[in-house]
Structure formats: structure tokens, C-alpha cells
Scaffold this motif. Structure first.
Motif, mmCIF file in Angstrom:
data_model
loop_
_atom_site.group_PDB
_atom_site.id
_atom_site.type_symbol
_atom_site.label_atom_id
_atom_site.label_comp_id
_atom_site.label_asym_id
_atom_site.label_seq_id
_atom_site.Cartn_x
_atom_site.Cartn_y
_atom_site.Cartn_z
ATOM 1 N N VAL A 145 0.845 -1.200 0.000
ATOM 2 C CA VAL A 145 0.000 0.000 0.000
ATOM 3 C C VAL A 145 0.879 1.248 0.000
ATOM 4 N N GLU A 146 1.929 1.265 0.798
ATOM 5 C CA GLU A 146 2.836 2.423 0.840
ATOM 6 C C GLU A 146 3.547 2.613 -0.489
ATOM 7 N N GLN A 147 3.992 1.514 -1.114
ATOM 8 C CA GLN A 147 4.659 1.619 -2.410
ATOM 9 C C GLN A 147 3.693 2.123 -3.471
ATOM 10 N N SER A 148 2.454 1.642 -3.431
ATOM 11 C CA SER A 148 1.451 2.102 -4.393
ATOM 12 C C SER A 148 1.174 3.590 -4.209
ATOM 13 N N ARG A 149 1.058 4.015 -2.946
ATOM 14 C CA ARG A 149 0.823 5.433 -2.653
ATOM 15 C C ARG A 149 1.987 6.283 -3.168
ATOM 16 N N ASP A 150 3.213 5.840 -2.904
ATOM 17 C CA ASP A 150 4.379 6.590 -3.360
ATOM 18 C C ASP A 150 4.435 6.669 -4.885
ATOM 19 N N TYR A 151 4.117 5.548 -5.558
ATOM 20 C CA TYR A 151 4.120 5.534 -7.020
ATOM 21 C C TYR A 151 3.066 6.504 -7.556
ATOM 22 N N LEU A 152 1.883 6.478 -6.958
ATOM 23 C CA LEU A 152 0.815 7.368 -7.397
ATOM 24 C C LEU A 152 1.203 8.830 -7.193
ATOM 25 N N LEU A 153 1.795 9.133 -6.043
ATOM 26 C CA LEU A 153 2.216 10.515 -5.779
ATOM 27 C C LEU A 153 3.310 10.971 -6.752
ATOM 28 N N ARG A 154 4.270 10.094 -7.041
ATOM 29 C CA ARG A 154 5.318 10.447 -8.009
ATOM 30 C C ARG A 154 4.731 10.671 -9.395
ATOM 31 N N THR A 155 3.796 9.818 -9.790
ATOM 32 C CA THR A 155 3.180 9.945 -11.108
ATOM 33 C C THR A 155 2.389 11.240 -11.214
ATOM 34 N N MET A 156 1.595 11.540 -10.187
ATOM 35 C CA MET A 156 0.806 12.769 -10.211
ATOM 36 C C MET A 156 1.704 14.005 -10.197
ATOM 37 N N ASP A 157 2.826 13.943 -9.476
ATOM 38 C CA ASP A 157 3.754 15.069 -9.472
ATOM 39 C C ASP A 157 4.372 15.239 -10.861
ATOM 40 N N GLY A 158 4.675 14.134 -11.529
ATOM 41 C CA GLY A 158 5.203 14.211 -12.889
ATOM 42 C C GLY A 158 4.201 14.822 -13.850
ATOM 43 N N VAL A 159 2.927 14.423 -13.732
ATOM 44 C CA VAL A 159 1.878 14.993 -14.582
ATOM 45 C C VAL A 159 1.740 16.486 -14.301
ATOM 46 N N ARG A 160 1.738 16.855 -13.024
ATOM 47 C CA ARG A 160 1.634 18.265 -12.650
ATOM 48 C C ARG A 160 2.795 19.072 -13.232
ATOM 49 N N HIS A 161 4.001 18.502 -13.145
ATOM 50 C CA HIS A 161 5.180 19.188 -13.670
ATOM 51 C C HIS A 161 5.076 19.342 -15.186
ATOM 52 N N ASP A 162 4.646 18.294 -15.886
ATOM 53 C CA ASP A 162 4.500 18.373 -17.340
ATOM 54 C C ASP A 162 3.466 19.413 -17.743
ATOM 55 N N ILE A 163 2.361 19.459 -17.007
ATOM 56 C CA ILE A 163 1.326 20.444 -17.326
ATOM 57 C C ILE A 163 1.857 21.856 -17.113
ATOM 58 N N ARG A 164 2.574 22.068 -16.002
ATOM 59 C CA ARG A 164 3.133 23.409 -15.751
ATOM 60 C C ARG A 164 4.163 23.794 -16.811
ATOM 61 N N THR A 165 4.924 22.820 -17.293
ATOM 62 C CA THR A 165 5.939 23.103 -18.296
ATOM 63 C C THR A 165 5.309 23.436 -19.644
ATOM 64 N N HIS A 166 4.359 22.616 -20.073
ATOM 65 C CA HIS A 166 3.797 22.767 -21.413
ATOM 66 C C HIS A 166 2.651 23.765 -21.476
ATOM 67 N N LEU A 167 1.948 23.937 -20.392
ATOM 68 C CA LEU A 167 0.823 24.867 -20.367
ATOM 69 C C LEU A 167 1.099 26.022 -19.418
ATOM 70 N N ASN A 168 2.251 26.625 -19.560
ATOM 71 C CA ASN A 168 2.612 27.783 -18.753
ATOM 72 C C ASN A 168 1.595 28.892 -19.013
ATOM 73 N N PRO A 169 0.890 29.345 -17.979
ATOM 74 C CA PRO A 169 -0.173 30.350 -18.189
ATOM 75 C C PRO A 169 0.307 31.611 -18.904
ATOM 76 N N GLY A 170 1.516 32.048 -18.626
ATOM 77 C CA GLY A 170 2.034 33.251 -19.290
ATOM 78 C C GLY A 170 2.188 33.050 -20.785
ATOM 79 N N ASN A 171 2.747 31.900 -21.175
ATOM 80 C CA ASN A 171 2.925 31.614 -22.605
ATOM 81 C C ASN A 171 1.594 31.416 -23.317
ATOM 82 N N VAL A 172 0.673 30.724 -22.672
ATOM 83 C CA VAL A 172 -0.640 30.495 -23.281
ATOM 84 C C VAL A 172 -1.365 31.821 -23.462
ATOM 85 N N LYS A 173 -1.333 32.679 -22.450
ATOM 86 C CA LYS A 173 -1.992 33.981 -22.544
ATOM 87 C C LYS A 173 -1.373 34.830 -23.653
ATOM 88 N N ARG A 174 -0.051 34.814 -23.747
ATOM 89 C CA ARG A 174 0.627 35.593 -24.785
ATOM 90 C C ARG A 174 0.237 35.109 -26.176
#
Length: 104
Positions: A49-78
Motif C-alpha cells: 500500500v505504501e509503495q502504491s501510494r508513493d508511485y501514485l504521488l510520483r506519477t501525479m507530481d510528474g503529470v503536474r510538472h508536465d502540465i506546468r511546463t507545457h501549459l505555462n499560463p504566461g505563454n498560453v496567454k501571450r
């Protein structure tokens, strides 16, 4: 175009909320049935359960990072501002379509 974009955005949001809600209800049912307590009681299962939780948290952090990188609000607005300044009639149509898409 605006009408279609608003429909896609609303449809995607509704599906995401439904999926998260269904997962929440499923996990609450498992908790109520006592299956999750049994999983946490066993040391081996607790580690899984702990390993699954850690994997899920790492995956979600990676998705969050990718979204922030590719969908930077400043660049999209510009980009949107530049496109809307170049095509004023298209901007009016897009805005009208988006408004109708959200209202209907």
C-alpha cells in the motif's frame, strides 16, 4: 470554434469529476466493508500500500510538472492575445461561440 472548445472543456471536466467521484465512492465502500483495514493490518500488504501510494504521488507530481511546463499560463496567454489581435472577427466569433457553449 469557441462553441466546440467550450463543449470539449466542459465534457472533459465533467468526465474527470465523475471518475474521481466514482473512485472515491469505491474506496469508501472498500473501507466500510473492512477490506482496506485488512490490507493495512498485514505488514506485507502495508508495504505494498505504501509503495502504491508513493508511485501514485510520483506519477501525479510528474503529470503536474508536465502540465506546468507545457501549459505555462504566461505563454498560453501571450499566444492567445497575439492570435486575437491579428483576427478580430474570429475573436468575436470565438467569444460568442464560447458563451453560447457554456450557456447551452
Amino acid at each position: 470554434f469557441g462553441f466546440g472548445c467550450s463543449r470539449v472543456a466542459i465534457g472533459t471536466t465533467v468526465k474527470a469529476v465523475k471518475t474521481v467521484g466514482a473512485a472515491y465512492i469505491a474506496f469508501e465502500a472498500l473501507e466500510y466493508a473492512g477490506l482496506l483495514k485488512e490490507a493495512r493490518a498485514n505488514k506485507n500488504n502495508q508495504k505494498i500500500v505504501e509503495q502504491s501510494r508513493d508511485y501514485l504521488l510520483r506519477t501525479m507530481d510528474g503529470v503536474r510538472h508536465d502540465i506546468r511546463t507545457h501549459l505555462n499560463p504566461g505563454n498560453v496567454k501571450r499566444r492567445i492575445d497575439n492570435c486575437m489581435k491579428r483576427d478580430k472577427p474570429g475573436t468575436v466569433g470565438f467569444g460568442t461561440g464560447a458563451f453560447l457553449g457554456f450557456v447551452l
